[in-house]
Write an enzyme that holds these catalytic residues in place. Structure first.
Site, PDB file in Angstrom:
ATOM      1  N   HIS A   1     -50.194 -23.981 -34.508  1.00 26.58           N
ATOM      2  CA  HIS A   1     -50.873 -25.370 -34.009  1.00 26.58           C
ATOM      3  C   HIS A   1     -50.181 -26.426 -34.150  1.00 26.58           C
ATOM      4  O   HIS A   1     -50.586 -27.664 -34.554  1.00 26.58           O
ATOM      5  CB  HIS A   1     -51.376 -25.032 -36.197  1.00 26.58           C
ATOM      6  CG  HIS A   1     -52.855 -25.885 -35.663  1.00 26.58           C
ATOM      7  ND1 HIS A   1     -52.006 -27.023 -36.965  1.00 26.58           N
ATOM      8  CD2 HIS A   1     -53.880 -26.228 -35.165  1.00 26.58           C
ATOM      9  CE1 HIS A   1     -53.691 -27.011 -37.461  1.00 26.58           C
ATOM     10  NE2 HIS A   1     -54.325 -27.353 -35.999  1.00 26.58           N
TER      11      HIS A   1
ATOM     12  N   LYS B   1     -47.854 -29.032 -32.968  1.00 23.78           N
ATOM     13  CA  LYS B   1     -47.961 -30.110 -32.332  1.00 23.78           C
ATOM     14  C   LYS B   1     -46.728 -31.098 -31.447  1.00 23.78           C
ATOM     15  O   LYS B   1     -46.349 -31.347 -32.524  1.00 23.78           O
ATOM     16  CB  LYS B   1     -49.226 -31.239 -32.231  1.00 23.78           C
ATOM     17  CG  LYS B   1     -50.491 -30.012 -32.966  1.00 23.78           C
ATOM     18  CD  LYS B   1     -51.011 -30.456 -33.584  1.00 23.78           C
ATOM     19  CE  LYS B   1     -51.797 -29.675 -34.087  1.00 23.78           C
ATOM     20  NZ  LYS B   1     -52.566 -28.551 -33.882  1.00 23.78           N
TER      21      LYS B   1
ATOM     22  N   ASP C   1     -35.357 -35.774 -22.731  1.00 23.78           N
ATOM     23  CA  ASP C   1     -34.306 -36.184 -22.955  1.00 23.78           C
ATOM     24  C   ASP C   1     -35.069 -37.795 -23.046  1.00 23.78           C
ATOM     25  O   ASP C   1     -35.568 -37.654 -22.110  1.00 23.78           O
ATOM     26  CB  ASP C   1     -33.529 -35.491 -22.307  1.00 23.78           C
ATOM     27  CG  ASP C   1     -33.833 -35.748 -20.597  1.00 23.78           C
ATOM     28  OD1 ASP C   1     -33.152 -36.700 -19.736  1.00 23.78           O
ATOM     29  OD2 ASP C   1     -34.967 -35.263 -19.919  1.00 23.78           O
TER      30      ASP C   1
ATOM     31  N   HIS D   1     -62.776 -46.930 -33.461  1.00 24.66           N
ATOM     32  CA  HIS D   1     -63.346 -45.724 -33.946  1.00 24.66           C
ATOM     33  C   HIS D   1     -64.681 -45.954 -33.921  1.00 24.66           C
ATOM     34  O   HIS D   1     -65.789 -45.593 -33.977  1.00 24.66           O
ATOM     35  CB  HIS D   1     -63.474 -45.457 -35.024  1.00 24.66           C
ATOM     36  CG  HIS D   1     -61.965 -44.326 -35.730  1.00 24.66           C
ATOM     37  ND1 HIS D   1     -61.077 -43.312 -34.707  1.00 24.66           N
ATOM     38  CD2 HIS D   1     -60.570 -44.906 -36.936  1.00 24.66           C
ATOM     39  CE1 HIS D   1     -60.087 -43.980 -35.226  1.00 24.66           C
ATOM     40  NE2 HIS D   1     -60.144 -44.141 -36.381  1.00 24.66           N
TER      41      HIS D   1
ATOM     42  N   HIS E   1     -59.588 -39.827 -35.870  1.00 24.52           N
ATOM     43  CA  HIS E   1     -58.737 -40.425 -37.032  1.00 24.52           C
ATOM     44  C   HIS E   1     -57.325 -39.422 -36.831  1.00 24.52           C
ATOM     45  O   HIS E   1     -57.666 -38.484 -37.004  1.00 24.52           O
ATOM     46  CB  HIS E   1     -58.789 -40.619 -37.858  1.00 24.52           C
ATOM     47  CG  HIS E   1     -57.483 -41.536 -38.704  1.00 24.52           C
ATOM     48  ND1 HIS E   1     -57.183 -42.378 -38.734  1.00 24.52           N
ATOM     49  CD2 HIS E   1     -57.098 -41.298 -39.981  1.00 24.52           C
ATOM     50  CE1 HIS E   1     -56.443 -43.375 -39.417  1.00 24.52           C
ATOM     51  NE2 HIS E   1     -56.097 -41.656 -40.864  1.00 24.52           N
TER      52      HIS E   1
ATOM     53  N   HIS F   1     -58.543 -35.921 -39.089  1.00 17.03           N
ATOM     54  CA  HIS F   1     -57.639 -34.753 -38.892  1.00 17.03           C
ATOM     55  C   HIS F   1     -56.739 -34.846 -38.778  1.00 17.03           C
ATOM     56  O   HIS F   1     -55.529 -33.866 -38.720  1.00 17.03           O
ATOM     57  CB  HIS F   1     -57.492 -34.561 -36.825  1.00 17.03           C
ATOM     58  CG  HIS F   1     -57.048 -33.650 -36.570  1.00 17.03           C
ATOM     59  ND1 HIS F   1     -56.051 -32.605 -35.634  1.00 17.03           N
ATOM     60  CD2 HIS F   1     -57.710 -31.801 -35.987  1.00 17.03           C
ATOM     61  CE1 HIS F   1     -55.899 -32.325 -35.389  1.00 17.03           C
ATOM     62  NE2 HIS F   1     -56.411 -30.944 -35.547  1.00 17.03           N
TER      63      HIS F   1
ATOM     64  N   LYS G   1     -52.721 -35.699 -40.876  1.00 21.71           N
ATOM     65  CA  LYS G   1     -52.447 -33.906 -41.725  1.00 21.71           C
ATOM     66  C   LYS G   1     -50.805 -35.367 -42.981  1.00 21.71           C
ATOM     67  O   LYS G   1     -49.708 -34.555 -42.337  1.00 21.71           O
ATOM     68  CB  LYS G   1     -51.529 -33.193 -41.083  1.00 21.71           C
ATOM     69  CG  LYS G   1     -52.400 -31.943 -40.631  1.00 21.71           C
ATOM     70  CD  LYS G   1     -52.758 -32.518 -39.455  1.00 21.71           C
ATOM     71  CE  LYS G   1     -53.650 -31.125 -38.431  1.00 21.71           C
ATOM     72  NZ  LYS G   1     -55.080 -31.202 -39.101  1.00 21.71           N
TER      73      LYS G   1
ATOM     74  N   ASP H   1     -46.001 -42.987 -53.710  1.00 16.41           N
ATOM     75  CA  ASP H   1     -45.024 -43.793 -54.199  1.00 16.41           C
ATOM     76  C   ASP H   1     -44.708 -44.372 -52.902  1.00 16.41           C
ATOM     77  O   ASP H   1     -43.459 -46.464 -52.889  1.00 16.41           O
ATOM     78  CB  ASP H   1     -43.609 -44.180 -54.328  1.00 16.41           C
ATOM     79  CG  ASP H   1     -44.452 -43.196 -56.357  1.00 16.41           C
ATOM     80  OD1 ASP H   1     -45.118 -43.520 -56.316  1.00 16.41           O
ATOM     81  OD2 ASP H   1     -43.163 -42.191 -56.309  1.00 16.41           O
TER      82      ASP H   1
END
Length: 809
Positions: free
Chosen positions: A331, A333, A338, A371, A405, A660, A662, A667
């Site tokens: 999973h 990505k 360079d 969107h 998103h 989608h 993560k 703070d």
């Protein structure tokens, strides 16, 4: 015995078991072996002893297997265990491993009350049978335990106190200084998305454009382009904004990579090999990954594209190995290239630049903060129509498409080399031929890992790389538990695991002092604490700590009389046919997770004599859009099936925006971005492979005043995207004024989204997650909303009796 909350860190060592067949028990193993041979037919039996550590029924540690040592197995293994569990005993279990399952030898119990004072205990503990009688021969297990309560942690609830904060301990990759980070919201940001967000030092926040930057990075690479993905689709184009054209921008990514390889650039790709034996999920509409097409496209070209199955590490049982290879995915990505030195001044020297996050380079991912559901169907999304939630959806039948998103990052400096090293470990394990770019030969050209900012640069970052991965997917992991522990890895039952993403989340939550903002595709876990009226908690196995850590953090703040707020954004439902049993099962786990958290919060409020709304401390949202019809819009040639979800959504002109992401912000000073969901698959380490970065700007910490660096600017930009506005209260998310304001806006937007008719476009996308919270914290239906709008899919989900939890957690 009363259960006691263990919230902190438990250091445990399992040394050995004495005299397992003493006292006339010598035939114990021969009976055992004979029994195994009869049931499995494997010839002469071999003992394979291992020990586990449980907090009640939650498995928190396991040793390696020791073969053919029937009397005195010695493990000498140490464990560093984060805990947030109610337990009366710490339980040590000794088992003999079989090809299918394992045979119980006995259990030893240490009362939690013995470790609470924080002193080290070192003792031999009697091993008991299932009736709690000593096993034959009176065998004992030698263990050492020391518990560190979270309140004794000097970082607990104090944020990052100093620019010298060293990062998360006990990890494979240490924190790197002198780095640069670029944060991306969505695949693209158009020129007309410009919220004015003032930052420290008199600057305004500037958005960056992910797919444009990846296009430039690939186009300008001279020596290496490394890509890993859950999916890479050769037919997509990265540049689609007609107001921001680029030379070569009309090429597909497949053609671009072929062109670069033909110029002599080393182009290596690791794409997950989707073993279609996951048929259970496939028919429910989970998107095909194009893995076979991608491999076919690059066959006999200069691009080295390897389809990479999620192979198990060597030590599992037959059943575990089957589960890993057929149920779990690669999973991560990442893109590693360079690149020219910044402000290179004509220098031929190159450096490494890496991209890490949630965006795969595949169809259905290109989107902007707007969107749109219908208005890009004859432009950016005409050839990239993605709608896997309706059977038979197609551009010819019209919208709504599923907007996407996501969040991604680019990292430069020493951290970029850690991403490169991760790729090299994976390639050496599963890439086949050793054709990695010879970095030693290129050291005259590519500068070694070194800071890209000066120490006094106020825009510098300290960044750490985290993973979920095991020795089945990464080359060069140590063989012994001792060496694994030194390398910041966890040893299991003959596999070595990097579980540092979960550790990073736990540390960040424990450090948090004001607020936490989460966006994630999934939100389920801490199943050891779920309500167990209609399930056996121990069979669920979604044991990661993140939801429990969040609720325990809120509880501690309520007890201290301090403000704290947790905001969580998830999709309306996980991608797929919403009525399907897999989607409904995941929604059921999500409901149980949220309910567990609200019950903790309500209990803490009641203990303080408060009947405050728990949504003042913990609140859940989803994203959706609704658009009125405009003249000149794309007109489909066909119609959706009558009385289908598709037809109803098209008529109502609404659909969810798929979250989608993560990501977690703490703070406004610390951010985690990666590929890992908040579920067991992603946080386990031995299931899906994942990668994430965690970073902060040492000159922009929330010490004496609120942090106002890039992390703050990024959060405010996200809130502008979701809420369609900025407001002064948003600067202090922990305040009651802020959380009330955001909840009120989201409630209003949900009413507009779900209403019968629509006068104008939805003014923002942030919707209340459509659940209610009852007086004791139970999660209930919102009145009038048993089903998601336009569907017959229950919002609270439903138990799936035939889908194993390991698949949906």
């Amino acid at each position: 015995m009363a259960q006691i909350l263990l919230h902190g860190t438990l250091h445990a060592t399992i040394y050995e078991v004495d005299e397992l067949h003493g006292g006339g028990g010598g035939n114990f193993f021969s009976k055992l072996k004979q029994n195994i041979e009869e049931t499995v037919g494997i010839g002469k039996g071999v003992t394979k002893l291992y020990a586990t550590i449980d907090l009640e029924k939650a498995r928190v540690g396991r040793t390696r297997i020791i073969e053919n040592e029937t009397t005195n197995p010695k493990w000498n293994e140490s464990f560093h265990i984060y805990c947030g569990h109610l337990a009366s005993n710490i339980i040590f279990t000794v088992k003999d491993d079989n090809p299918i399952g394992a045979t119980l030898i006995g259990r030893a119990y240490v009362p939690v009350s013995e470790v609470l004072d924080g002193h080290e205990i070192d003792k031999w503990v009697e091993i008991l049978d299932t009736e709690k009688n000593p096993i034959e021969g009176g065998s004992k297990i030698h263990v050492r335990l020391q518990y560190f309560d979270v309140l004794k942690d000097r970082n607990w609830a104090r944020g990052i106190r100093s620019p010298k904060y060293p990062g998360v301990p006990y990890t494979f990759f240490s924190q790197r200084q002198g780095c640069k980070v670029f944060l991306y919201q969505d695949a693209h940001v158009p020129d007309n998305f410009v919220p004015k967000i003032p930052l420290a030092g008199g600057k305004n926040y500037e958005a960056h454009r992910c797919w444009e930057d990846i296009f430039d990075a690939i186009t300008n690479a001279k020596h290496l382009i490394y890509i890993t993905g859950w999916s890479v689709y050769t037919e997509i184009s990265l540049i689609r904004d007609s107001r921001r054209p680029k030379a070569g921008g009309d090429q597909t990514i497949g053609e671009l990579l072929k062109k670069k390889a033909s110029e002599g650039v080393r182009v290596l790709m690791l794409v997950w090999d989707d073993r279609t034996s996951v048929g259970l999920l496939k028919k429910d509409g989970l998107m095909a990954t194009h893995d076979e097409e991608t491999e076919q496209f690059f066959r006999d070209t200069d691009v080295h594209c390897v389809l990479c199955p999620r192979n198990p590490d060597d030590g599992g049982s037959i059943v575990q190995d089957l589960q890993i290879s057929t149920m779990f995915t690669h999973h991560q990505k990442i893109v590693v290239v360079d690149s020219a030195l910044p402000g290179g001044g004509g220098s031929d020297k190159r450096r490494i630049v890496s991209f890490v996050g949630g965006l795969d380079l595949c169809d259905g991912r290109y989107d902007t903060a707007f969107h749109s559901l219908f208005r890009t169907l004859d432009t950016a999304h005409h050839d990239d129509f993605h709608q896997p939630n309706f059977p038979g959806a197609a551009i010819t039948k019209g919208g709504p498409r599923e907007p996407w998103h996501d969040i991604h990052s680019r990292v430069e400096g020493p951290i970029a080399w850690d991403v490169l090293f991760n790729f090299e470990q994976r390639w050496r394990k599963q890439g086949g031929k050793d054709i990695l770019a010879p970095l030693r030969e290129l050291e005259d050209v590519i500068i070694p890992p070194s800071p890209v900012t000066f120490p006094d640069d106020h825009e510098t970052w300290n960044v750490q790389l985290f993973r979920s991965i095991d020795g089945g997917a990464a080359f060069g992991f140590p063989d012994t538990p001792e060496d694994a522990a030194k390398a910041g890895l966890v040893s299991g039952k003959d596999n070595i695991i990097d579980r540092s993403i979960q550790d990073a989340y736990i540390h960040a939550i424990r450090r948090a002092k004001n607020f936490i903002y989460i966006e994630n595709q999934y939100f389920l876990g801490s199943s050891f604490s779920w309500n167990n009226d209609d399930i056996k908690r121990e069979e669920i196995g979604a044991l990661h700590l993140i939801p429990k850590e969040l609720s325990l953090k809120i509880v501690s703040k309520i007890e201290a009389g301090e403000r704290f707020a947790v905001y969580v954004v998830v999709p309306m439902w996980p991608e797929g046919i919403p009525e399907s049993s897999s989607v409904q099962a995941i929604l059921d786990w999500q409901k149980r997770t949220i309910e567990m958290m609200y019950k903790d919060v309500v209990q803490a409020l009641r203990a303080k004599g408060s009947d405050e709304d728990p949504r003042n401390y913990l609140t859940f949202f989803c994203l959706g859009n609704r658009e009125v019809k405009k003249s000149g819009e794309y007109e489909p040639a066909e119609q959706p099936e009558p009385d289908s979800d598709y037809q109803r959504a098209q008529e109502a002109r609404r659909f969810m925006i798929y979250v989608h992401t993560k990501m977690m912000i703490v703070d406004d000073e610390y951010i985690i971005i990666g590929s890992a969901n908040i579920n067991q698959r992603s946080m386990d380490g031995a299931r899906d492979s994942e990668i994430a970065m965690g970073g902060y700007q040492p000159y922009h910490l929330a010490n004496t005043q609120p942090a106002r660096g890039q992390v703050y600017g990024f959060r405010m930009s996200l809130w502008y995207e979701h809420l369609g506005m900025l407001h002064d209260t948003f600067q202090r998310p922990e305040s009651e004024e802020c959380i009330n304001k955001v909840n009120q806006i989201a409630d209003k937007y949900w009413d507009l989204y779900s209403s019968e008719s629509l006068e104008r476009d939805l003014p923002g996308h942030l919707l209340r997650y459509p659940i209610g919270v009852a007086s004791e914290g139970e999660v209930t239906e919102l009145p009038g909303f048993e089903f998601f709008p336009d569907t017959k899919a229950r919002i609270l989900g439903a138990k799936a009796d035939y889908l194993p939890p390991i698949l949906t957690t």
